[in-house]
Design a protein around this motif. Structure first.
Motif, PDB file in Angstrom:
ATOM      1  N   SER A   1       8.120  10.113   4.473  1.00 54.36           N
ATOM      2  CA  SER A   1       8.559  11.470   4.130  1.00 54.36           C
ATOM      3  C   SER A   1       8.070  12.487   5.154  1.00 54.36           C
ATOM      4  N   LEU A   2       6.845  12.328   5.664  1.00 54.43           N
ATOM      5  CA  LEU A   2       6.338  13.251   6.680  1.00 54.43           C
ATOM      6  C   LEU A   2       7.151  13.139   7.963  1.00 54.43           C
ATOM      7  N   ARG A   3       7.433  11.916   8.342  1.00 51.20           N
ATOM      8  CA  ARG A   3       8.219  11.702   9.562  1.00 51.20           C
ATOM      9  C   ARG A   3       9.617  12.303   9.424  1.00 51.20           C
ATOM     10  N   TYR A   4      10.238  12.065   8.279  1.00 53.38           N
ATOM     11  CA  TYR A   4      11.584  12.578   8.065  1.00 53.38           C
ATOM     12  C   TYR A   4      11.579  14.102   8.023  1.00 53.38           C
ATOM     13  N   ALA A   5      10.576  14.661   7.376  1.00 52.35           N
ATOM     14  CA  ALA A   5      10.475  16.118   7.306  1.00 52.35           C
ATOM     15  C   ALA A   5      10.310  16.719   8.698  1.00 52.35           C
ATOM     16  N   ASP A   6       9.470  16.114   9.529  1.00 46.65           N
ATOM     17  CA  ASP A   6       9.256  16.629  10.878  1.00 46.65           C
ATOM     18  C   ASP A   6      10.529  16.569  11.718  1.00 46.65           C
ATOM     19  N   LEU A   7      11.319  15.518  11.492  1.00 43.00           N
ATOM     20  CA  LEU A   7      12.548  15.348  12.268  1.00 43.00           C
ATOM     21  C   LEU A   7      13.672  16.261  11.799  1.00 43.00           C
ATOM     22  N   HIS A   8      13.745  16.515  10.495  1.00 39.64           N
ATOM     23  CA  HIS A   8      14.938  17.165   9.942  1.00 39.64           C
ATOM     24  C   HIS A   8      14.681  18.484   9.225  1.00 39.64           C
ATOM     25  N   ALA A   9      13.452  18.965   9.203  1.00 37.86           N
ATOM     26  CA  ALA A   9      13.174  20.228   8.508  1.00 37.86           C
ATOM     27  C   ALA A   9      14.001  21.366   9.077  1.00 37.86           C
TER      28      ALA A   9
ATOM     29  N   ALA B   1      14.839  12.042  -2.396  1.00 36.28           N
ATOM     30  CA  ALA B   1      15.862  10.992  -2.456  1.00 36.28           C
ATOM     31  C   ALA B   1      15.704   9.995  -1.317  1.00 36.28           C
ATOM     32  N   ILE B   2      15.267  10.484  -0.147  1.00 35.28           N
ATOM     33  CA  ILE B   2      15.092   9.607   1.013  1.00 35.28           C
ATOM     34  C   ILE B   2      14.078   8.504   0.714  1.00 35.28           C
ATOM     35  N   VAL B   3      13.035   8.819  -0.031  1.00 38.93           N
ATOM     36  CA  VAL B   3      12.004   7.824  -0.338  1.00 38.93           C
ATOM     37  C   VAL B   3      12.192   7.226  -1.733  1.00 38.93           C
ATOM     38  N   GLY B   4      13.324   7.565  -2.389  1.00 37.01           N
ATOM     39  CA  GLY B   4      13.677   6.936  -3.653  1.00 37.01           C
ATOM     40  C   GLY B   4      12.833   7.369  -4.833  1.00 37.01           C
ATOM     41  N   MET B   5      12.492   8.647  -4.903  1.00 36.57           N
ATOM     42  CA  MET B   5      11.646   9.136  -5.993  1.00 36.57           C
ATOM     43  C   MET B   5      12.308  10.288  -6.741  1.00 36.57           C
ATOM     44  N   ASN B   6      11.915  10.438  -7.998  1.00 33.65           N
ATOM     45  CA  ASN B   6      12.276  11.614  -8.774  1.00 33.65           C
ATOM     46  C   ASN B   6      11.636  12.847  -8.146  1.00 33.65           C
ATOM     47  N   ARG B   7      12.381  13.992  -8.126  1.00 30.93           N
ATOM     48  CA  ARG B   7      11.893  15.176  -7.430  1.00 30.93           C
ATOM     49  C   ARG B   7      10.548  15.642  -7.973  1.00 30.93           C
ATOM     50  N   ASN B   8      10.412  15.720  -9.283  1.00 34.47           N
ATOM     51  CA  ASN B   8       9.176  16.242  -9.864  1.00 34.47           C
ATOM     52  C   ASN B   8       7.984  15.336  -9.564  1.00 34.47           C
ATOM     53  N   TYR B   9       8.196  14.009  -9.731  1.00 34.66           N
ATOM     54  CA  TYR B   9       7.105  13.075  -9.427  1.00 34.66           C
ATOM     55  C   TYR B   9       6.754  13.129  -7.946  1.00 34.66           C
ATOM     56  N   PHE B  10       7.782  13.185  -7.107  1.00 34.87           N
ATOM     57  CA  PHE B  10       7.557  13.242  -5.658  1.00 34.87           C
ATOM     58  C   PHE B  10       6.741  14.478  -5.287  1.00 34.87           C
ATOM     59  N   SER B  11       7.103  15.633  -5.848  1.00 32.29           N
ATOM     60  CA  SER B  11       6.401  16.872  -5.503  1.00 32.29           C
ATOM     61  C   SER B  11       4.930  16.802  -5.883  1.00 32.29           C
ATOM     62  N   THR B  12       4.653  16.249  -7.069  1.00 32.79           N
ATOM     63  CA  THR B  12       3.270  16.141  -7.524  1.00 32.79           C
ATOM     64  C   THR B  12       2.480  15.163  -6.662  1.00 32.79           C
ATOM     65  N   ALA B  13       3.065  13.977  -6.435  1.00 38.33           N
ATOM     66  CA  ALA B  13       2.378  12.950  -5.651  1.00 38.33           C
ATOM     67  C   ALA B  13       2.190  13.384  -4.201  1.00 38.33           C
TER      68      ALA B  13
ATOM     69  N   PRO C   1       0.838  -1.190   0.000  1.00 31.76           N
ATOM     70  CA  PRO C   1       0.000   0.000   0.000  1.00 31.76           C
ATOM     71  C   PRO C   1       0.878   1.248   0.000  1.00 31.76           C
ATOM     72  N   GLU C   2       1.358   1.629  -1.201  1.00 29.34           N
ATOM     73  CA  GLU C   2       2.469   2.538  -1.340  1.00 29.34           C
ATOM     74  C   GLU C   2       2.194   3.943  -0.841  1.00 29.34           C
ATOM     75  N   SER C   3       0.950   4.379  -0.920  1.00 31.99           N
ATOM     76  CA  SER C   3       0.694   5.735  -0.489  1.00 31.99           C
ATOM     77  C   SER C   3       0.977   5.893   0.999  1.00 31.99           C
ATOM     78  N   ARG C   4       0.620   4.890   1.777  1.00 28.45           N
ATOM     79  CA  ARG C   4       0.862   4.978   3.209  1.00 28.45           C
ATOM     80  C   ARG C   4       2.351   4.925   3.522  1.00 28.45           C
ATOM     81  N   ASP C   5       3.080   4.094   2.807  1.00 31.67           N
ATOM     82  CA  ASP C   5       4.475   3.860   3.142  1.00 31.67           C
ATOM     83  C   ASP C   5       5.332   5.091   2.902  1.00 31.67           C
ATOM     84  N   TRP C   6       5.460   5.537   1.652  1.00 29.94           N
ATOM     85  CA  TRP C   6       6.396   6.627   1.387  1.00 29.94           C
ATOM     86  C   TRP C   6       5.901   7.961   1.927  1.00 29.94           C
ATOM     87  N   VAL C   7       4.589   8.178   1.945  1.00 28.20           N
ATOM     88  CA  VAL C   7       4.081   9.432   2.505  1.00 28.20           C
ATOM     89  C   VAL C   7       4.386   9.505   3.997  1.00 28.20           C
ATOM     90  N   ARG C   8       4.119   8.421   4.700  1.00 20.72           N
ATOM     91  CA  ARG C   8       4.395   8.391   6.138  1.00 20.72           C
ATOM     92  C   ARG C   8       5.887   8.607   6.408  1.00 20.72           C
TER      93      ARG C   8
END
Length: 294
Positions: A194-202, A213-225, A185-192
């Motif tokens: 990335s949010l956790r990492y952002a909260d810890l390291h923003a 890069a942390i979740v293994g995605m292209n920047r443009n695709y990651f930003s849109t998704a 269930p990919e939406s839960r995995d990488w979104v969770r």
């Protein structure tokens, strides 16, 4: 080892009482064991009070999951999990000459999430061919620790708890390392993640490129998704996380505005003040003066 004959099997049952330190974590072991079955061996129908992970070490097993009676034929190296609140039944087939199994029972609020990441769910409770030497090594250590007990000394007890937790995490690490690469269930995995990492390291000046890069995605695709699933862009979420941290530091510490600005990765206090004022509608000094009255 303390093997006993129970009629339709010869088994070793092991038990562990997790201490407060272990139960402050997200998962812990409560029991485990291994069995050499005899002809006519069966178990259930029964329900579990924890997450019971079984491994077929040798032979074959007929496993029935849920009230719908869905059946699975499991073989050497296959793994299955019985989830709390469901009814299960399993038995050794009549034409099976030998069946050996091992198991551990795990509890804790993070257990089901790890199992789902590995591909085990209440509706899909089996993983064929997943068991390997790394999982066996972790199981061996867990079993030996449960045999030895924690001891009366508090220092020894803590070391025992740490060893139990280490072996359990090694088991799950090996289980996840053998993931076949299928997208869970990919939406839960990488979104969770990335949010956790952002909260810890923003506050450390984390960029959108680094987060992608942390979740293994292209920047443009990651930003849109990310924007589709979270409702704001990654840059907006990072900015919000930094502002949340800034507000906490203003309310809870005596650090100066300059110290806070540099701690959060801003080039200078003026850039920080502009960003803070834009976000909260007042400069940092005014926010600090007002905060105690809120």
């Amino acid at each position: 080892m303390n093997w006993k004959d129970y009629g339709n099997e010869k088994a070793e049952f092991l038990y562990h009482t997790p201490d407060e330190w272990e139960m402050s974590e997200k998962l812990w072991t409560v029991r485990g064991g291994q069995t050499i079955t005899k002809p006519g061996y069966q178990a259930g129908p029964k329900r579990m009070d924890g997450y019971s992970i079984h491994i077929v070490k040798e032979g074959r097993l007929l496993f029935e999951s849920g009230s719908g009676g869905r059946q699975f034929l499991l073989r050497n190296g296959d793994l299955f999990c019985m989830f709390p609140g469901r009814t299960y039944y399993y038995r050794r087939p009549d034409n099976c000459s030998k069946l050996l199994m091992s198991w551990i029972v795990v509890e804790g609020p993070g257990t089901e999430e790890l199992l789902q990441t590995a591909g085990l769910t209440p509706d899909e409770p089996c993983l064929p061919g997943r068991f390997d030497a790394a999982m066996q090594s972790a199981l061996d250590d867990l079993f030996q620790l449960m045999r030895s007990g924690s001891g009366a000394d508090s220092g020894e007890g803590l070391r025992h708890s740490l060893a139990m937790q280490s072996a359990l995490l090694r088991f799950f690490f090996a289980l996840l390392a053998k993931d076949d690469g299928a997208r869970r269930p990919e939406s839960r995995d990488w979104v969770r993640r990335s949010l956790r990492y952002a909260d810890l390291h923003a506050a450390e000046g984390l960029t959108v490129e680094q987060l992608a890069a942390i979740v293994g995605m292209n920047r443009n695709y990651f930003s849109t998704a990310f924007a589709q699933r979270v409702g704001v862009s990654p840059s907006q979420y990072l900015a919000k996380s930094r502002m949340t941290k800034a507000a906490e530091m203003l309310k809870e510490s005596s650090a100066s505005v300059t110290e806070i600005a540099y701690s959060l990765g801003y080039a200078n206090p003026f850039a920080f003040t502009r960003a803070f004022t834009r976000h909260y509608g007042m400069p940092p000094t005014a926010y600090r003066e007002k905060a105690p009255r809120e």
